[in-house]
Design a protein around this motif. Structure first.
Motif, PDB file in Angstrom:
ATOM      1  N   GLY A  79       0.846  -1.177   0.000  1.00  0.00           N
ATOM      2  CA  GLY A  79       0.000   0.000   0.000  1.00  0.00           C
ATOM      3  C   GLY A  79       0.883   1.228   0.000  1.00  0.00           C
ATOM      4  N   ARG A  80       0.422   2.291  -0.589  1.00  0.00           N
ATOM      5  CA  ARG A  80       1.192   3.533  -0.610  1.00  0.00           C
ATOM      6  C   ARG A  80       0.593   4.483   0.411  1.00  0.00           C
ATOM      7  NH1 ARG A  80       0.996   5.740  -6.282  1.00  0.00           N
ATOM      8  NH2 ARG A  80      -1.179   5.685  -5.726  1.00  0.00           N
ATOM      9  N   TRP A  92      -1.007   7.375   2.258  1.00  0.00           N
ATOM     10  CA  TRP A  92      -1.858   8.483   1.846  1.00  0.00           C
ATOM     11  C   TRP A  92      -2.462   8.287   0.454  1.00  0.00           C
ATOM     12  CZ3 TRP A  92       3.233   9.539   3.592  1.00  0.00           C
ATOM     13  CH2 TRP A  92       3.302   9.760   4.967  1.00  0.00           C
ATOM     14  N   ARG A  93      -2.476   7.026  -0.027  1.00  0.00           N
ATOM     15  CA  ARG A  93      -3.079   6.724  -1.316  1.00  0.00           C
ATOM     16  C   ARG A  93      -3.993   5.518  -1.139  1.00  0.00           C
ATOM     17  NH1 ARG A  93      -0.199  10.607  -2.330  1.00  0.00           N
ATOM     18  NH2 ARG A  93       1.043  11.009  -4.167  1.00  0.00           N
ATOM     19  N   VAL A  94      -4.919   5.340  -2.061  1.00  0.00           N
ATOM     20  CA  VAL A  94      -5.795   4.181  -2.076  1.00  0.00           C
ATOM     21  C   VAL A  94      -5.202   3.168  -3.049  1.00  0.00           C
ATOM     22  CG1 VAL A  94      -8.102   3.359  -2.666  1.00  0.00           C
ATOM     23  CG2 VAL A  94      -7.817   5.549  -1.517  1.00  0.00           C
ATOM     24  N   GLY A  95      -5.206   1.915  -2.675  1.00  0.00           N
ATOM     25  CA  GLY A  95      -4.743   0.858  -3.560  1.00  0.00           C
ATOM     26  C   GLY A  95      -3.349   0.388  -3.239  1.00  0.00           C
ATOM     27  N   THR A  96      -2.861  -0.527  -4.071  1.00  0.00           N
ATOM     28  CA  THR A  96      -1.533  -1.089  -3.877  1.00  0.00           C
ATOM     29  C   THR A  96      -0.741  -0.981  -5.170  1.00  0.00           C
ATOM     30  OG1 THR A  96      -2.233  -3.309  -4.488  1.00  0.00           O
ATOM     31  CG2 THR A  96      -2.314  -2.760  -2.146  1.00  0.00           C
ATOM     32  N   THR A  97       0.557  -1.174  -5.046  1.00  0.00           N
ATOM     33  CA  THR A  97       1.428  -1.169  -6.204  1.00  0.00           C
ATOM     34  C   THR A  97       2.484  -2.247  -6.011  1.00  0.00           C
ATOM     35  OG1 THR A  97       2.819   0.242  -7.625  1.00  0.00           O
ATOM     36  CG2 THR A  97       3.009   0.568  -5.247  1.00  0.00           C
TER      37      THR A  97
END
Length: 176
Positions: A165-166, A168-173
């Motif tokens: 997860g990043r 302060w962001r939604v989602g994953t990378t």
């Protein structure tokens, strides 16, 4: 430059245990899938597989949280033992609020929970078991690369990959 890219997911890879030989496991899976490796091919290995082979598994029942972990656990509403492990795997706490603990982990990455998590960990007490990131993923990749070269005679690249997860962001990378 090659004119095509082929991605293959190897079937039949066993559950990895501490001290397993990843080069042997990958070699066996490649052969069982009827594939070969050539110079310049690239193998992508999940971080969890590497961490398991390296024994980076922690039983929370053996963790005694310190004062900082106990205080921080109340703030972020997490198990103090889990927070203790996160702190041990971190250089600094970057941000905290209920449900969120963002740290700079020992690898220098800013991430949630220092990459310490419960997911995909086989154990007699899965809720009491966490998995840590490899101590040195570059060294882990190099060791696997050398093991594959010795077994297969091919010079391949190795990427240790994790989904993260990043903050302060939604989602994953994907993180290599």
């Amino acid at each position: 430059m090659p004119d095509c890219l082929t991605l293959l997911a190897l079937e039949g890879v066993p559950m990895v245990q501490p001290n397993d030989d990843l080069a042997a496991i990958v070699d066996d899976a490649i052969a069982a899938n009827g594939e070969t490796l050539d110079d310049g091919d690239i193998i992508v290995v999940a971080q969890k597989v590497v961490s398991k082979a390296e024994g980076r598994i922690v039983d929370l029942r053996n963790i005694v949280p310190g004062d900082q972990a106990i205080t921080l656990a109340k703030s972020v509403e997490k198990d103090p033992r889990h927070v203790e492990v996160i702190l041990r795997e971190s250089r600094a706490v970057v941000r905290e609020k209920p449900g969120v603990l963002i740290v700079e982990n020992n690898l220098g990455l800013i991430m949630a929970n220092a990459g310490v998590d419960h997911s995909n960990v086989e154990s007699d007490a899965p809720d009491e078991t966490v998995l840590l990131l490899p101590t040195d993923p570059d060294a882990s990749a190099e060791q696997l690369r050398q093991g594959l070269a010795a077994r297969l005679g091919a010079s391949v690249g190795v990427i240790v990959n994790d989904s993260v997860g990043r903050p302060w962001r939604v989602g994953t990378t994907g993180l290599a």
